[in-house]
Design an enzyme around this catalytic site. Structure first.
Site, mmCIF file in Angstrom:
data_model
loop_
_atom_site.group_PDB
_atom_site.id
_atom_site.type_symbol
_atom_site.label_atom_id
_atom_site.label_comp_id
_atom_site.label_asym_id
_atom_site.label_seq_id
_atom_site.Cartn_x
_atom_site.Cartn_y
_atom_site.Cartn_z
ATOM 1 N N CYS A 75 0.851 -1.198 0.000
ATOM 2 C CA CYS A 75 0.000 0.000 0.000
ATOM 3 C C CYS A 75 0.883 1.243 0.000
ATOM 4 O O CYS A 75 1.987 1.248 0.549
ATOM 5 C CB CYS A 75 -0.908 0.001 1.229
ATOM 6 S SG CYS A 75 -2.062 1.422 1.249
ATOM 7 N N CYS B 266 -6.122 -0.153 6.835
ATOM 8 C CA CYS B 266 -5.922 0.426 5.508
ATOM 9 C C CYS B 266 -7.115 1.328 5.153
ATOM 10 O O CYS B 266 -8.258 0.865 5.076
ATOM 11 C CB CYS B 266 -5.755 -0.667 4.461
ATOM 12 S SG CYS B 266 -5.391 -0.008 2.808
ATOM 13 N N ARG C 145 2.856 4.928 6.313
ATOM 14 C CA ARG C 145 3.255 4.193 7.523
ATOM 15 C C ARG C 145 3.715 2.773 7.224
ATOM 16 O O ARG C 145 4.052 2.023 8.136
ATOM 17 C CB ARG C 145 2.079 4.151 8.506
ATOM 18 C CG ARG C 145 1.621 5.524 8.961
ATOM 19 C CD ARG C 145 0.261 5.465 9.614
ATOM 20 N NE ARG C 145 -0.782 5.048 8.671
ATOM 21 C CZ ARG C 145 -2.067 4.906 8.992
ATOM 22 N NH1 ARG C 145 -2.455 5.122 10.241
ATOM 23 N NH2 ARG C 145 -2.950 4.543 8.078
ATOM 24 N N HIS D 8 -2.190 -4.072 4.914
ATOM 25 C CA HIS D 8 -2.018 -3.668 6.312
ATOM 26 C C HIS D 8 -3.368 -3.413 6.955
ATOM 27 O O HIS D 8 -4.293 -2.899 6.316
ATOM 28 C CB HIS D 8 -1.113 -2.430 6.425
ATOM 29 C CG HIS D 8 -1.709 -1.176 5.862
ATOM 30 N ND1 HIS D 8 -2.249 -0.192 6.643
ATOM 31 C CD2 HIS D 8 -1.850 -0.751 4.578
ATOM 32 C CE1 HIS D 8 -2.700 0.788 5.868
ATOM 33 N NE2 HIS D 8 -2.470 0.477 4.612
ATOM 34 N N ASP E 111 0.401 3.816 1.636
ATOM 35 C CA ASP E 111 0.340 4.429 2.970
ATOM 36 C C ASP E 111 1.751 4.721 3.505
ATOM 37 O O ASP E 111 2.611 3.845 3.502
ATOM 38 C CB ASP E 111 -0.400 3.455 3.913
ATOM 39 C CG ASP E 111 -0.773 4.107 5.230
ATOM 40 O OD1 ASP E 111 0.111 4.667 5.905
ATOM 41 O OD2 ASP E 111 -1.969 4.051 5.593
HETATM 42 CO CO CO Z 1 -3.458 1.193 2.994
#
Ligand code: CO
Length: 201
Positions: A44, A103, A48, A100, A46
């Protein structure tokens, strides 16, 4: 860490480059010659969930493709090109789809709201949800339901990788490429193996 300014990034970069060179004087010159990663990470976007940091790998050891909610779409030339280069040219040995928990993309796909253009992308995750209506409906807690969909999404995307012509052709010619589905937990920083490893279909 929240008040880091843009100009600080160059300072960070110079410090990082100096540190790498101090650890290994040939670090950059060797890497500049070639890359030989064993792993392709599909994860992803993302912020993080940074691929290299999570698995403790330095530059040069993991080939990375990231998009919203780690989706592998059969007609996505971007993702397919990454997979083709990774398999045909780099001869990577493992393709790891990593989702994750928590998400935002997965949660948004089933929250019933409109989010703009991205809804067209999230539709692929809705499709996964529609394959498991009873299981998801039985989970009362929205967070738990979304997290289960994160897992189901990873499993579906591993199957999508397996069905690409790239991976099918690699297996047909006897090339060893293993596919894996993992999920990362933002709360403890740990990866979990969903045990859907596929070595041929
Ligand atoms: Co995500």
């Amino acid at each position: 860490m929240d008040n880091i300014e843009l100009t600080d990034l160059f300072e960070n970069n110079r410090a990082w480059a100096a540190q790498q060179t101090e650890l290994d004087a040939r670090f950059f010159t060797a890497l500049a010659q070639q890359q030989r990663p064993k792993y392709l990470w599909i994860g992803c976007a993302d912020s993080r969930v940074p691929a290299n940091e999570i698995v403790g790998l330095p530059p040069g050891q993991v080939f990375v493709h990231r998009n919203i909610a780690n989706v592998v779409v059969h007609s996505d030339l971007n993702c397919l090109s990454v997979i083709q280069y990774a398999v045909d040219v780099l001869c990577i040995e493992h393709i790891i789809v990593t989702g994750h928990y928590g998400c935002g993309g997965v949660a948004a796909s089933i929250d019933g709201e409109r989010h703009g253009l991205i809804d067209n992308w999230l539709r692929h995750i809705q499709d996964v949800a529609h394959q498991h209506p009873a299981e998801l409906a039985a989970i009362q807690d929205p967070t738990a339901r979304s997290n289960r969909l994160c897992e189901l999404n990873v499993e579906a995307q591993v199957r999508n990788v397996a069905r690409t012509t790239i991976v099918q052709d690699a297996w047909a010619r006897g090339q060893d490429v293993a596919l894996h589905g993992w999920v990362y937990d933002l709360n403890d920083g740990l990866l979990r193996d969903l045990n859907v490893t596929t070595t041929e279909v």
